[in-house]
Design a protein around this motif. Structure first.
Motif, PDB file in Angstrom:
ATOM      1  N   ARG A 160      -6.257   2.253  -6.703  1.00  0.00           N
ATOM      2  CA  ARG A 160      -5.086   3.120  -6.795  1.00  0.00           C
ATOM      3  C   ARG A 160      -4.397   3.139  -5.437  1.00  0.00           C
ATOM      4  N   GLY A 161      -3.065   3.004  -5.453  1.00  0.00           N
ATOM      5  CA  GLY A 161      -2.309   3.011  -4.208  1.00  0.00           C
ATOM      6  C   GLY A 161      -2.161   1.641  -3.571  1.00  0.00           C
ATOM      7  N   PHE A 162      -2.462   0.593  -4.314  1.00  0.00           N
ATOM      8  CA  PHE A 162      -2.350  -0.762  -3.776  1.00  0.00           C
ATOM      9  C   PHE A 162      -1.876  -1.707  -4.872  1.00  0.00           C
ATOM     10  N   ASP A 163      -0.702  -2.299  -4.673  1.00  0.00           N
ATOM     11  CA  ASP A 163      -0.149  -3.259  -5.629  1.00  0.00           C
ATOM     12  C   ASP A 163       0.042  -4.615  -4.973  1.00  0.00           C
ATOM     13  N   LEU A 164       0.002  -5.636  -5.796  1.00  0.00           N
ATOM     14  CA  LEU A 164       0.249  -7.011  -5.375  1.00  0.00           C
ATOM     15  C   LEU A 164       1.590  -7.452  -5.927  1.00  0.00           C
ATOM     16  N   GLU A 165       2.376  -8.101  -5.118  1.00  0.00           N
ATOM     17  CA  GLU A 165       3.640  -8.693  -5.555  1.00  0.00           C
ATOM     18  C   GLU A 165       3.439 -10.195  -5.565  1.00  0.00           C
ATOM     19  N   LEU A 166       3.704 -10.809  -6.716  1.00  0.00           N
ATOM     20  CA  LEU A 166       3.566 -12.253  -6.833  1.00  0.00           C
ATOM     21  C   LEU A 166       4.436 -12.777  -7.960  1.00  0.00           C
ATOM     22  N   ALA A 167       4.636 -14.078  -7.958  1.00  0.00           N
ATOM     23  CA  ALA A 167       5.441 -14.711  -9.005  1.00  0.00           C
ATOM     24  C   ALA A 167       4.676 -14.664 -10.326  1.00  0.00           C
ATOM     25  N   PRO A 168       5.371 -14.428 -11.443  1.00  0.00           N
ATOM     26  CA  PRO A 168       4.686 -14.391 -12.738  1.00  0.00           C
ATOM     27  C   PRO A 168       3.878 -15.668 -13.018  1.00  0.00           C
ATOM     28  N   PHE A 203       4.021  -3.893 -13.458  1.00  0.00           N
ATOM     29  CA  PHE A 203       3.289  -4.165 -14.689  1.00  0.00           C
ATOM     30  C   PHE A 203       1.905  -3.526 -14.664  1.00  0.00           C
ATOM     31  N   LYS A 204       1.526  -2.977 -15.828  1.00  0.00           N
ATOM     32  CA  LYS A 204       0.216  -2.344 -15.968  1.00  0.00           C
ATOM     33  C   LYS A 204      -0.720  -3.272 -16.724  1.00  0.00           C
ATOM     34  N   THR A 205      -1.984  -3.182 -16.392  1.00  0.00           N
ATOM     35  CA  THR A 205      -3.031  -4.012 -16.989  1.00  0.00           C
ATOM     36  C   THR A 205      -3.805  -3.155 -17.971  1.00  0.00           C
ATOM     37  N   THR A 254       9.554 -12.152  -8.755  1.00  0.00           N
ATOM     38  CA  THR A 254       8.233 -11.586  -8.497  1.00  0.00           C
ATOM     39  C   THR A 254       8.069 -10.303  -9.295  1.00  0.00           C
ATOM     40  N   ILE A 255       6.804  -9.982  -9.583  1.00  0.00           N
ATOM     41  CA  ILE A 255       6.457  -8.733 -10.255  1.00  0.00           C
ATOM     42  C   ILE A 255       5.334  -8.069  -9.455  1.00  0.00           C
ATOM     43  N   PHE A 256       5.040  -6.833  -9.797  1.00  0.00           N
ATOM     44  CA  PHE A 256       3.998  -6.072  -9.128  1.00  0.00           C
ATOM     45  C   PHE A 256       2.902  -5.741 -10.137  1.00  0.00           C
ATOM     46  N   VAL A 257       1.652  -5.934  -9.727  1.00  0.00           N
ATOM     47  CA  VAL A 257       0.487  -5.547 -10.528  1.00  0.00           C
ATOM     48  C   VAL A 257      -0.498  -4.841  -9.602  1.00  0.00           C
ATOM     49  N   SER A 258      -1.417  -4.112 -10.174  1.00  0.00           N
ATOM     50  CA  SER A 258      -2.402  -3.416  -9.359  1.00  0.00           C
ATOM     51  C   SER A 258      -3.189  -4.418  -8.521  1.00  0.00           C
ATOM     52  N   GLY A 259      -3.494  -4.004  -7.309  1.00  0.00           N
ATOM     53  CA  GLY A 259      -4.261  -4.842  -6.400  1.00  0.00           C
ATOM     54  C   GLY A 259      -5.752  -4.568  -6.446  1.00  0.00           C
ATOM     55  N   GLY A 260      -6.178  -3.685  -7.327  1.00  0.00           N
ATOM     56  CA  GLY A 260      -7.602  -3.432  -7.475  1.00  0.00           C
ATOM     57  C   GLY A 260      -8.052  -2.062  -6.999  1.00  0.00           C
ATOM     58  N   VAL A 267       0.852  -1.186   0.000  1.00  0.00           N
ATOM     59  CA  VAL A 267       0.000   0.000   0.000  1.00  0.00           C
ATOM     60  C   VAL A 267       0.891   1.241   0.000  1.00  0.00           C
ATOM     61  N   TYR A 268       0.509   2.233  -0.783  1.00  0.00           N
ATOM     62  CA  TYR A 268       1.202   3.521  -0.783  1.00  0.00           C
ATOM     63  C   TYR A 268       0.162   4.616  -0.946  1.00  0.00           C
TER      64      TYR A 268
END
Length: 169
Positions: free
Chosen positions: A144-152, A59-61, A136-142, A33-34
């Motif tokens: 603004r201001g929240f990303d998820l880090e997970l394995a591709p 990464f952006k969706t 791991t990469i980062f994608v939006s968590g759903g 969270v940021y």
């Protein structure tokens, strides 16, 4: 009693459709969270900067509208989506970026917070192959201001997706 999920900073992870889907599938992730600046429109660059992560790992969706239907392309924030390459991967001859209102309606998320995971309408999804270079990469968590880090590989499993080169650097 179930233990509350914690983010990378030890704070509570927001509950979004993405986190619900990942937990339901048993897919491990870390929430980050940021504070989102409402004046910022380059959401991916903001995430990379605020999280202190190189932009090639964030990464952006992006949703596209093709002659074969809607689809999702996921590319790093340092790159641009090659719409023609994504169209070919989706079995289409032509494609264009989907209208923002349509993307929000079909995904269930707001632009700048569209996660590839837990979308309202699951769509064919292609992750740029550059993601496989990272543990791991980062994608939006759903939101603004929240990303998820997970394995591709876990992301691909969560969205029933595949990889291909769909970026223009």
């Amino acid at each position: 009693m179930a233990k509350k999920a914690r983010g990378a900073d030890g704070g509570a992870v927001p509950t979004t459709a993405a986190t619900v889907a990942l937990r339901s599938a048993g897919i491990p992730f870390t929430g980050h969270v940021y504070v989102h600046d409402s004046a910022v429109t380059d959401f991916g660059a903001e995430a990379a900067r605020e999280l202190g992560v190189p932009p090639e790992r964030v990464f952006k969706t992006l949703m596209v509208d093709t002659d074969a239907g809607l689809g999702i392309g996921i590319v790093s924030v340092r790159d641009q989506l090659d719409v023609k390459a994504l169209a070919a991967e989706l079995g289409a001859k032509r494609a264009a970026m989907a209208d923002k209102a349509l993307a929000e309606r079909k995904s269930g998320y707001v632009v700048g917070g569209i996660s590839p995971v837990g979308q309202k309408t699951p769509l064919p999804t292609v992750l740029d192959g550059s993601a496989l270079e990272y543990e791991t990469i980062f994608v939006s968590g759903g939101r603004r201001g929240f990303d998820l880090e997970l394995a591709p590989a876990d992301l691909l499993r969560a969205v029933s997706g595949r990889t291909a080169v769909i970026r223009r650097g």
